[in-house]
Design a protein around this motif. Structure first.
Motif, short mmCIF file in Angstrom:
data_model
loop_
_atom_site.label_atom_id
_atom_site.label_comp_id
_atom_site.label_asym_id
_atom_site.label_seq_id
_atom_site.Cartn_x
_atom_site.Cartn_y
_atom_site.Cartn_z
N MET A 132 0.85 -1.18 0.00
CA MET A 132 0.00 0.00 0.00
C MET A 132 0.89 1.24 0.00
O MET A 132 1.84 1.32 0.77
CB MET A 132 -0.91 0.02 1.22
N GLN B 145 -0.77 -3.49 4.10
CA GLN B 145 -2.19 -3.11 4.17
C GLN B 145 -2.69 -3.06 5.61
O GLN B 145 -3.45 -2.16 5.99
CB GLN B 145 -3.03 -4.08 3.34
N LEU B 146 -2.26 -4.00 6.43
CA LEU B 146 -2.74 -4.05 7.81
C LEU B 146 -2.31 -2.81 8.59
O LEU B 146 -3.10 -2.24 9.35
CB LEU B 146 -2.22 -5.32 8.50
N GLY C 179 -1.21 0.06 7.12
CA GLY C 179 -1.63 1.26 6.41
C GLY C 179 -3.05 1.68 6.72
O GLY C 179 -3.38 2.87 6.75
N ASP C 180 -3.95 0.70 6.95
CA ASP C 180 -5.35 1.02 7.26
C ASP C 180 -5.47 1.72 8.61
O ASP C 180 -6.46 2.42 8.86
CB ASP C 180 -6.18 -0.25 7.25
N ARG C 181 -4.50 1.57 9.47
CA ARG C 181 -4.58 2.15 10.82
C ARG C 181 -3.85 3.50 10.91
O ARG C 181 -3.94 4.17 11.94
CB ARG C 181 -3.95 1.19 11.84
N ASN D 169 -2.91 7.39 10.22
CA ASN D 169 -3.43 8.69 9.81
C ASN D 169 -2.33 9.60 9.29
O ASN D 169 -2.61 10.59 8.60
CB ASN D 169 -4.14 9.37 10.99
N ARG E 89 -5.18 6.04 0.11
CA ARG E 89 -4.40 4.80 0.18
C ARG E 89 -4.60 4.03 -1.13
O ARG E 89 -5.72 3.88 -1.59
CB ARG E 89 -4.84 3.95 1.36
N LEU F 200 -3.69 0.47 -3.09
CA LEU F 200 -3.20 -0.91 -2.97
C LEU F 200 -2.40 -1.28 -4.21
O LEU F 200 -2.75 -0.91 -5.32
CB LEU F 200 -4.34 -1.88 -2.77
#
Length: 390
Positions: free
Chosen positions: A357, A367-368, A370-372, A374, A386, A388
């Motif tokens: 990502m 990804q794990l 990056g989703d968290r 800010n 973001r 992918l």
């Protein structure tokens, strides 16, 4: 420095160059850091013959700055004394050029002839102890001359020419110092006295280059078809049979400069065409003769055509003196490169998963993680989007 060399994960980084081609050993020689230079050479195994963008070795820089301790260290550790820089000058050229300049400055400051005579006396006095080694580093007036004699006593070539066609002795107008240099070189390189029943075969560069007829001029004529070089161009018309192999001489060709670079003399004989039209540097790049366009099956050096023995072939990189390859160095280098690739492609947050990502700032994460996020963990910019990677 000793701790750094012990903990160094990549040993070859000792010889890494800056943009100007300077390595750590170049800088140590330039600034007279004797202990650092000794550690780099003895513990770090630094390459003493590596060249910067001006093709100067650390010995060139030490001689130029008159750092006698660095010069003594490099010569003691068996560095190459005859590597030319971009102008074709060896360290001996540099030492004698600086000596001549210093002599000219002293002569300009002198007011009477007596001081000039005392200067000649200093040179004669200097010649008596130069074979013992270099003088003290603080002897500024004699350091260049003492360095020159020290290099000559350790087999520096007195006959090598720079790009202007000058030998080191051509740069030294002082006849007393020239005699001292010749004496140092002769005593160091004089062979042991042979027994009466043995025949001495001279294979030195000077004897192989002189004409076998007049012994005054240098050999510069290639005999055909045998491919030997035995005489100068003035004596060659009188020779009917080759003086080396007794084969009938059918052609005589004067050896000129390299037709490719026009800088060096042609020194490589091409087989089977029998032409000598390129220097050793240019000949190594050729597949066909530049004169007749025929395929080159074999190359013969100038010294072999004169009856000498060929120089030993240089070892390929990472090959030890016994012929075996130094695989440990290759494995270390490849392992480090693999680790660098992993560091570049792994997530900077968890350092476990691969980056898949990226953010608009150009940095990325898995990804794990990056989703968290800010904010970007690298540049701290707000994460607006973001993307992918697949």
């Amino acid at each position: 420095m000793r701790i750094l060399l012990n903990k160094l994960p990549r040993p070859w980084i000792v010889d890494e160059k800056k943009d100007d081609g300077y390595t750590a050993l170049h800088l140590a020689a330039l600034n007279n850091h004797v202990e650092v230079a000794e550690l780099l050479v003895q513990q770090g195994k630094a390459n003493m013959d590596i060249q910067n963008v001006n093709l100067q070795t650390p010995l060139h820089l030490a001689v130029e700055r008159q750092h006698t301790q660095i010069v003594r260290l490099l010569v003691r550790e068996s560095c190459n004394l005859n590597i030319p820089d971009k102008d074709g000058d060896t360290p001996l050229h540099e030492a004698l050029r600086h000596h001549t300049l210093s002599q000219l400055r002293q002569l300009q400051d002198m007011q009477d002839v007596g001081k000039v005579r005392s200067l000649d006396g200093d040179i004669l006095f200097l010649a008596r102890f130069l074979l013992m080694g270099l003088g003290t580093p603080g002897a500024d007036k004699k350091s260049s001359a003492s360095i020159a004699c020290f290099l000559a006593a350790n087999s520096a070539d007195l006959n090598i020419k720079n790009k202007k066609g000058q030998t080191p002795l051509d740069l030294c107008p002082d006849p007393n110092l020239c005699k001292a240099l010749a004496k140092c070189h002769k005593e160091r390189n004089s062979p042991s006295i042979p027994t009466s029943n043995t025949v001495v075969i001279r294979n030195d560069q000077e004897s192989l280059e002189e004409c076998m007829v007049c012994s005054d001029m240098k050999r510069d004529t290639l005999f055909g078809p045998c491919g030997h070089i035995a005489t100068c161009s003035l004596c060659s018309p009188r020779v009917k049979k080759c003086l080396m192999c007794k084969e009938q001489v059918q052609s005589r060709t004067k050896i000129e400069e390299c037709v490719v670079c026009s800088d060096k003399k042609a020194t490589i004989l091409f087989k089977p065409c029998g032409h000598m039209c390129a220097c050793d540097g240019c000949a190594a790049l050729m597949k066909k003769c530049v004169q007749c366009r025929s395929n080159i099956e074999k190359t013969v050096p100038f010294i072999v055509c004169c009856g000498g023995t060929p120089p030993p072939a240089p070892l390929p990189p990472n090959v030890m003196n016994n012929g075996s390859r130094d695989n440990n160095r290759d494995v270390q280098k490849l392992s480090q490169q693999l680790q660098d690739i992993k560091d570049q492609t792994s997530c900077p947050v968890c350092m476990d998963r691969l980056k898949n990502m990226i953010f608009l700032c150009g940095h990325g994460a898995c990804q794990l993680c990056g989703d968290r996020l800010n904010e970007c963990p690298i540049c701290r910019k707000a994460v607006e989007k973001r993307i992918l990677l697949y």
